[in-house]
Design an enzyme around this catalytic site. Structure first.
Site, PDB file in Angstrom:
ATOM      1  N   GLU A 172       0.824  -1.235   0.000  1.00  0.00           N
ATOM      2  CA  GLU A 172       0.000   0.000   0.000  1.00  0.00           C
ATOM      3  C   GLU A 172       0.844   1.265   0.000  1.00  0.00           C
ATOM      4  OE1 GLU A 172      -2.999  -0.274   3.107  1.00  0.00           O
ATOM      5  OE2 GLU A 172      -4.119  -1.763   1.960  1.00  0.00           O
ATOM      6  N   GLU A 291      -5.570  -8.318  -0.609  1.00  0.00           N
ATOM      7  CA  GLU A 291      -6.297  -8.030   0.641  1.00  0.00           C
ATOM      8  C   GLU A 291      -7.754  -7.805   0.284  1.00  0.00           C
ATOM      9  OE1 GLU A 291      -4.763  -5.163   3.475  1.00  0.00           O
ATOM     10  OE2 GLU A 291      -2.704  -5.647   2.914  1.00  0.00           O
TER      11      GLU A 291
END
Ligand code: AHR
Length: 499
Positions: A172, A291
């Protein structure tokens, strides 16, 4: 209400890459410590890993586990996690503001993964660290021997390389919360050079480059384009992350969120293919949805958590029946996109937004979401058949046509099994479901399972696993066509033996 699914034996979306049923263990909360690892637990093995947890992970049949983060990886010094345990330093983990003891590290996790029959999807730190440390970690893990780092691995007790195949280039990196957050240009350049160097160390690995941490990020779209423009030649997958929730308590809208996932995937595929054309490349970048889950129940509790604890109960969402229904819809969506989504990781596996829960020094128990994941992971193998669906629909904000029936069928040639997964999103009406097919000859119904009839807010707890599937016997076969009824708000699995 009537609904229909039609398939043809030779019309397939894709072979299923088993890594579609991956999961995730991060050094976060009680995922590792007091989750998979609790040396004082009565079921602990010689390494300190809980055998009761291993058993449940095996039931879920997870072929890949991403490790060690997540946000955690962006401050991770992997060297702290190897060598004699008594020499390993305690460090602050700035991602979750906890204390990391490093009692579980690369060697221990690799051993645990082997025992639960899963591959490790290792991540390198591109937050506070860079090319050199990524190369060294890879050399430590995958190089045969005769170099400083590979010999150090042997010295630490592992003669043969771990042979980790799939690697994440950071986590991320588009998120302002990330330690070492970068612009798309900064990350794209770093990821490209790291990927290049890593493939020089071991050209058999596959690399996942970070996409956006959600489709709601202000940089979504441009981030993917810029990062891929830098990395296209060197990487194999682009990542997607997404978490859903029902804070407004709007069930119709909540169960429609799998359409958002579908749109997210299709948008990212378009960007990958745009860069492909721009570069005149014949290489295809596939997706790693590494995710995905429901995450919102624990937000308030986490906001009040005291910092600098060891293994505090962070992100411990307790899932209810409506969450299990959405997880079913999301799994079907991943299958529908299995031509491009090759890896997906349910985030996460134990205690932290997880299907498996543990009590410290106590029992394990299964959350509601355990079951749809277990069904699809165990029975959704082989190929995904192209679905043609007839169903009435409803509309919610953001989606005009939400079909009441969400469904897919898979065919596993190895055991002559055709499997239908289906969710009825209707809150009031039963779906009179017809399954039509061409090219198969039905032999028998192996099993028909449903999760149905629960209060949408019903949850499980230790010693009280109430929300779970049961065997039903509603389906009938006639003229090589199957009919059954799908209860309002239900998750259904029908396994059929074919000749
Ligand atoms: O899975 C929990 C966290 O969610 C991960 O650490 C991070 O990557 C994401 O924001």
């Amino acid at each position: 209400m009537k609904a229909k699914l039609r398939v043809q034996r030779h019309q397939k979306i894709s072979e299923i890459d088993e890594r579609l049923y991956g999961s995730f263990i991060e050094h976060l909360g009680r995922a590792v410590y007091n989750g998979i690892y609790e040396p004082t637990h009565e079921t602990a093995d010689a390494e300190g890993f809980r055998n009761d947890v291993k058993q449940l992970v095996k039931e879920l049949n997870v072929p890949l586990v991403r490790y060690p983060g997540g946000n955690f990886v962006s401050g991770y010094k992997w060297e702290d996690s190897v060598g004699p345990k008594e020499n390993r330093p305690r460090k602050v983990d700035l991602a979750w503001r906890t204390i990391e003891t490093n009692q579980v590290g690369v060697h221990e996790f690799a051993k645990w993964a082997k025992e639960v029959d899963t591959e490790v999807n290792m991540a390198v730190n591109l937050g506070t660290r860079g090319i050199q440390e990524a190369m060294e970690l890879l050399e430590y893990c995958n190089f045969e021997g005769g170099t400083y780092w590979s010999d150090l691995r042997k010295e630490h007790g592992t003669e043969k390389p771990f042979g980790f195949k799939t690697w994440c280039l950071g986590n991320e990196m588009d998120g302002p919360w990330q330690i070492g957050h970068k612009t798309a240009e900064e990350y794209g350049r770093l990821a490209a050079e790291t990927a290049k160097a890593m493939k020089l160390v071991d050209d058999s690995i596959e690399l996942v480059v970070c996409g956006s941490s959600s489709s709601k990020m202000p940089t979504f779209g441009d981030w993917e384009r810029v990062v891929l423009e830098h990395t296209y030649e060197y990487v194999d997958y682009l990542s997607l992350h997404c978490y859903y929730g029902n804070p407004e308590n709007d069930l119709g809208n909540y169960l429609a969120q799998s359409l958002d996932m579908d749109q997210f995937i299709k948008t990212v595929v378009s960007i990958c293919d745009y860069v492909k054309v721009k570069k005149g490349s014949d290489k295809q970048i596939n997706l790693s949805f590494d995710e995905w889950n429901v995450w919102y129940h624990s937000n308030e509790q986490d906001a009040a958590m005291e910092p600098w604890q060891i293994a505090p109960p962070l992100l411990e969402d307790i899932y209810n029946f409506e969450d299990a229904l959405l997880i079913g819809c999301l799994l079907i969506t991943l299958l529908k996109n299995s031509d491009r989504v090759k890896i997906a990781c349910l985030a996460q596996l134990v205690n932290v937004i997880a299907p498996i829960m543990t009590e410290n020094d106590g029992e394990t128990w299964k959350q509601t979401i355990f079951y749809p994941f277990m069904h699809v992971s165990n029975h959704g193998r082989g190929v995904v058949l192209t679905p043609s669906v007839e169903s009435d629909s409803y509309s919610v904000e953001g989606f005009k046509h939400v079909p009441y029936l969400e469904t897919i069928a898979t065919y596993n040639e190895e055991n002559n099994e055709l499997v239908i997964f289906a969710v009825n999103r209707s809150q009031e009406e039963t779906l009179e479901f017809v399954f039509e097919q061409e090219g198969f000859e039905f032999e028998s119904i192996i099993e028909e399972t449903a999760m149905e009839g629960f209060d949408v807010k019903a949850t499980n707890a230790a010693g009280a696993e109430v929300v779970k599937p049961s065997i039903v016997q509603k389906a009938t076969i006639a003229d090589n066509q199957l009919t059954t009824s799908l209860s309002p708000l239900s998750w259904n699995v029908i396994r059929i033996k074919v000749k």
